[in-house]
Enzyme design. Structure first.
Site, short mmCIF file in Angstrom:
data_model
loop_
_atom_site.label_atom_id
_atom_site.label_comp_id
_atom_site.label_asym_id
_atom_site.label_seq_id
_atom_site.Cartn_x
_atom_site.Cartn_y
_atom_site.Cartn_z
N ILE A 21 0.83 -1.21 0.00
CA ILE A 21 0.00 0.00 0.00
C ILE A 21 0.86 1.26 0.00
CG2 ILE A 21 -1.59 1.36 1.43
CD1 ILE A 21 -2.92 -1.30 2.23
N GLY A 85 4.26 -0.41 9.24
CA GLY A 85 3.65 -1.23 10.28
C GLY A 85 4.05 -2.69 10.16
N TYR A 148 -2.49 -5.64 17.07
CA TYR A 148 -2.63 -4.85 15.84
C TYR A 148 -3.87 -3.94 15.92
CZ TYR A 148 -2.77 -4.02 10.75
OH TYR A 148 -2.77 -3.46 9.50
N LYS A 152 -3.98 0.17 15.79
CA LYS A 152 -4.70 0.85 14.72
C LYS A 152 -5.86 1.69 15.27
CE LYS A 152 -2.25 -0.59 11.23
NZ LYS A 152 -1.42 0.38 10.46
#
Length: 242
Positions: A21, A85, A148, A152
């Protein structure tokens, strides 16, 4: 999005911009005529046309050096896309404190370090775009991803607090929350797992990296100058904006 000539003097830094991404986001900005820099742990592998600098978001000194290199080449960073990340997926009862703390240190504290360093130049210029790459998991939850999801989800509070602190200085802070996006990481999942995820997505398809890149580039543009503290899901309806 504004045309290339209007943006040719603006500098973008994408952390973790060497693959997936992050790379797609960097390429989208390059197409639009921005000055683009990306970080990678090795200092290599960024897209052609971008300045690739070595940085580890868990190391403040490393980040400072990377920012200094970008500033020497292009001037201060006006648009920060905090994307770097990691994952350490494990069910809660088997997850170690190290599994938890490593993900928090990279995915949450690492972004804090990046944002803090970037805002120095933004405050002087009275202009800045801070875009944090979160995940539908941060709002929707996912078994095996307590670490995670926690990191986030924390990005939402971070962006909204930054908005209240710096909004009057021409700086916006927003969150993009991708859903299931087709990358090398997702392609490695078993076919049965992929089918299970697909069945939960109202759009009936997985996302593409371009879906994220287009959203990020719009948030960085003048067209989105009055948007701050927002969470924009790009997930085909999977999270329903939670």
């Amino acid at each position: 999005m504004s045309n290339a000539s209007e943006n040719s003097t603006r500098t973008v830094l994408v952390t973790g911009g060497n693959r997936g991404i992050g790379r797609a986001i960097a390429e989208r900005f390059l197409e639009a005529g921005y000055h683009v820099a990306v970080t990678s742990r090795s200092g290599e592998g960024g897209p052609e046309g971008a300045l690739t600098v070595k940085a580890d978001v868990t190391d403040t000194a490393s980040l400072d050096t990377a920012f200094s290199q970008v500033e020497a080449e292009f001037g201060h960073v006006e648009i920060l896309v905090a994307n770097a990340g990691i994952t350490r997926d494990m069910l809660l009862l088997r997850m170690t404190e190290e599994d938890f703390s490593e993900v928090i240190n990279t995915n949450l504290t690492g972004i804090f370090r990046s944002v803090k360093r970037a805002t120095k130049g933004m405050l002087r210029a009275k202009f800045g775009r801070i875009i944090l790459i979160s995940s539908v998991v941060g709002l929707y939850g996912s078994p095996g991803q307590v670490n995670y999801a926690t990191a986030k989800a924390g990005l939402v509070g971070m962006a909204r607090s930054i908005t209240r602190e710096l909004g009057s200085r021409g700086i916006t802070a927003n969150v993009v929350a991708p859903g299931f996006i087709e990358t090398d990481m997702t392609a490695a999942l078993p076919e049965e797992t992929q089918k299970e995820y697909l069945s939960a997505i109202p759009a009936g398809r997985f996302g593409e990296v371009a879906d994220i890149a287009n959203t990020v580039s719009w948030l960085a543009s003048d067209e989105a100058s009055y948007i701050s503290g927002a969470v924009i899901p790009v997930d085909g309806g999977l999270g329903m904006g939670h």
